[in-house]
Scaffold this active site. Sequence first.
Site, PDB file in Angstrom:
ATOM      1  N   SER A  85       0.481  -1.356  -0.099  1.00  0.00           N
ATOM      2  CA  SER A  85       0.760   0.405   0.216  1.00  0.00           C
ATOM      3  C   SER A  85       0.557   1.175  -0.543  1.00  0.00           C
ATOM      4  CB  SER A  85      -0.780   0.008   1.032  1.00  0.00           C
ATOM      5  OG  SER A  85      -0.462   0.353   2.053  1.00  0.00           O
TER       6      SER A  85
ATOM      7  N   ASN B 130      -0.979  -2.250  13.079  1.00  0.00           N
ATOM      8  CA  ASN B 130      -2.706  -1.708  13.608  1.00  0.00           C
ATOM      9  C   ASN B 130      -3.077  -0.535  14.043  1.00  0.00           C
ATOM     10  OD1 ASN B 130      -3.212  -3.991  11.639  1.00  0.00           O
ATOM     11  ND2 ASN B 130      -3.646  -6.033  13.791  1.00  0.00           N
TER      12      ASN B 130
ATOM     13  N   THR C 282     -38.658  27.937  -9.416  1.00  0.00           N
ATOM     14  CA  THR C 282     -39.108  26.671  -8.618  1.00  0.00           C
ATOM     15  C   THR C 282     -38.971  25.892  -9.627  1.00  0.00           C
ATOM     16  OG1 THR C 282     -41.537  27.469  -8.476  1.00  0.00           O
ATOM     17  CG2 THR C 282     -39.935  27.716  -6.778  1.00  0.00           C
ATOM     18  N   HIS C 283     -39.091  25.017 -10.028  1.00  0.00           N
ATOM     19  CA  HIS C 283     -39.037  24.150 -11.184  1.00  0.00           C
ATOM     20  C   HIS C 283     -38.587  24.404 -12.680  1.00  0.00           C
ATOM     21  CE1 HIS C 283     -42.856  21.996  -8.535  1.00  0.00           C
ATOM     22  NE2 HIS C 283     -42.835  23.581  -8.939  1.00  0.00           N
TER      23      HIS C 283
ATOM     24  N   LYS D  69     -17.568  28.643 -29.452  1.00  0.00           N
ATOM     25  CA  LYS D  69     -17.607  28.293 -28.080  1.00  0.00           C
ATOM     26  C   LYS D  69     -16.661  28.692 -27.234  1.00  0.00           C
ATOM     27  CE  LYS D  69     -19.950  24.793 -27.695  1.00  0.00           C
ATOM     28  NZ  LYS D  69     -19.893  23.116 -27.915  1.00  0.00           N
TER      29      LYS D  69
ATOM     30  N   ASN E 148     -16.841  26.735 -23.612  1.00  0.00           N
ATOM     31  CA  ASN E 148     -17.091  25.932 -22.590  1.00  0.00           C
ATOM     32  C   ASN E 148     -16.631  25.830 -20.746  1.00  0.00           C
ATOM     33  OD1 ASN E 148     -18.056  24.796 -24.877  1.00  0.00           O
ATOM     34  ND2 ASN E 148     -16.482  23.583 -25.504  1.00  0.00           N
TER      35      ASN E 148
ATOM     36  N   TYR F  25      -9.427  -6.372  13.072  1.00  0.00           N
ATOM     37  CA  TYR F  25      -8.495  -6.051  11.502  1.00  0.00           C
ATOM     38  C   TYR F  25      -8.795  -6.551  10.218  1.00  0.00           C
ATOM     39  CZ  TYR F  25      -5.068  -4.000   8.329  1.00  0.00           C
ATOM     40  OH  TYR F  25      -4.873  -3.678   6.957  1.00  0.00           O
TER      41      TYR F  25
ATOM     42  N   GLN G 213      -7.086  -2.454   4.333  1.00  0.00           N
ATOM     43  CA  GLN G 213      -5.619  -1.272   4.009  1.00  0.00           C
ATOM     44  C   GLN G 213      -6.898  -0.527   2.083  1.00  0.00           C
ATOM     45  OE1 GLN G 213      -1.914  -2.578   3.291  1.00  0.00           O
ATOM     46  NE2 GLN G 213      -2.421  -3.106   1.499  1.00  0.00           N
TER      47      GLN G 213
ATOM     48  N   LYS H 125      -7.568   3.315   2.155  1.00  0.00           N
ATOM     49  CA  LYS H 125      -6.944   4.840   2.131  1.00  0.00           C
ATOM     50  C   LYS H 125      -7.782   5.044   0.647  1.00  0.00           C
ATOM     51  CE  LYS H 125      -3.932   3.202   4.043  1.00  0.00           C
ATOM     52  NZ  LYS H 125      -4.663   2.261   5.401  1.00  0.00           N
TER      53      LYS H 125
HETATM   54  N1  ARG Z   1      -0.583  -1.521   5.451  1.00  0.00           N
HETATM   55  C1  ARG Z   1      -1.646  -1.810   6.534  1.00  0.00           C
HETATM   56  C2  ARG Z   1      -3.411  -1.087   5.764  1.00  0.00           C
HETATM   57  O1  ARG Z   1      -3.037   0.321   4.777  1.00  0.00           O
HETATM   58  C3  ARG Z   1      -1.202  -1.667   7.429  1.00  0.00           C
HETATM   59  C4  ARG Z   1      -1.754  -2.616   8.642  1.00  0.00           C
HETATM   60  C5  ARG Z   1      -1.596  -3.873   8.743  1.00  0.00           C
HETATM   61  N2  ARG Z   1      -1.879  -4.523   9.842  1.00  0.00           N
HETATM   62  C6  ARG Z   1      -1.793  -6.475   9.839  1.00  0.00           C
HETATM   63  N3  ARG Z   1      -2.350  -7.088  10.952  1.00  0.00           N
HETATM   64  N4  ARG Z   1      -1.118  -6.332   8.254  1.00  0.00           N
HETATM   65  O2  ARG Z   1      -3.996  -1.138   6.448  1.00  0.00           O
END
Ligand code: ARG
Length: 462
Positions: free
Chosen positions: A23, A110, A155-156, A283, A285, A317, A322, A325
């Site tokens: 990641s 975690n 309105t509308h 145009k 835009n 967890y 992951q 993100k």
């Molecule tokens: N890269 C992991 C995440 O974003 C970090 C946590 C990893 N924990 C694990 N028990 N593998 O979630």
Amino acid sequence: MAKMWAGRTTGNTSAMADDFNSSIHIDSRMYREDIKGSMAHSAMLAEVGILTSDEADGIIAALEGILADIESGKLEIDMTAEDIHMFVESELTQRIGDLGKKLHTARSRNDQVAVDMRLYMRGKCEEIETLLVDIIDAIVSVAAEHKYDIMPGYTHLQRAQPIVFAHHLLAYAEMFKRDLSRVEDAKARMNYSPLGACALAGTTYPISREMTSKALGFTGYSGNSIDAVSDRDFCAELLSVFSIIMMHLSRFSEEIILWSSWEFSYVELDDAYTTGSSIMPQKKNSDMAELVRGKCGRVYGDLMGTLTMLKGLPLAYNKDMQEDKESLFDATETVERCLEIFVPMIRTMKVKSDNMYRAAQKGFINATDLADYLTKRGLPFRSAYKVTGTIVSECIGRGIVLEDMTLDEYRSHSELFAEDLYEEISLKTCVSKRISDGATGYKSVETQIENFYNFLKEKKGN
Ligand code: ARG
């Protein structure tokens, strides 16, 4: 790269699995938060006697060095690492040997990743708060320039009643003001430290969660270690808030696009925020506004993706998390970029007040006021409504507007009509008579602007 977690297994995963599992491409941006979290953790470990103070000093100094080197560009983050936590720890161990291996005592990735994300998003919330203040500021200053400019209110999407352009704009300022308080609320709820929850069950070490949460600027720490590492409510909540911001920006975009069309011609965007056509020379835009409207769907997708990712997860967890993100950072960046482009786009747009006024003259938008005229002279509202409707229909048939009918013609519909009716149905009167709080009347709009000035002063003072 050798796996820090090799032991139970050889750690010899396939290259494809390494790549799939990694990641770092998305979490490397949290390097600062990761390092700061580790510094607070080491200081606490020394404070409670798990590390000696020399050991903690050594770790903290090395972490400071890593941070400075990343920031100056001297140290490049290794994109083949599993994640930012592993990268920092292995860099630390490379720099100070076995001492570096002590950092992870009484901690797990975690709780570490949960801390990093909260810290990172706290900073992002602050940036978004500033951008929301900026957009409110921009809206209010455009509104202040058009306090008396009459346009049709809809309105509308049908012309309904006359309003002033400032009043219409200030409706958006209200939305972004609520968004700002939503970001503040979500940020406050997020600001509890999960550090010390470790993998899920807490730790046998005599740590102080209080100490690390204080050092990192948290309001307090989470009450349940299992919840601490499995909770991603803050992601879903922020994504909901961002979705609402995008919905507001998208509605605003839609209006700007309509207003920029030849059919409306209420505004003209500055060349800096429009594009031309590769084939049609006439145009101009509104691409930026269209993109913002389009990107709204993307942020909704990020919210749905996160809610769906979370819905079936057993505690605590799971690696599914992951993925949080990918969506949260995508949405954060999208909201920031959209707000950033919107502010100068509206500040520089040319407002064509004459066209707005002309449009307001044509749509019988003073019909309610004509009905009110009769009501105030004793006719029950339903009857007044009917008489007015008949007059409007007659005007439409003759291709004229209310102002064009003669007094005799009016009186053939009701004896209550007198010369003063023309003054009563003039657009200016219609607007200025709307005196209730929050209404479109000049006084009321001035008060709304004043209130926003005070609000902005307070927010900028912070
Ligand atoms: N890269 C992991 C995440 O974003 C970090 C946590 C990893 N924990 C694990 N028990 N593998 O979630």
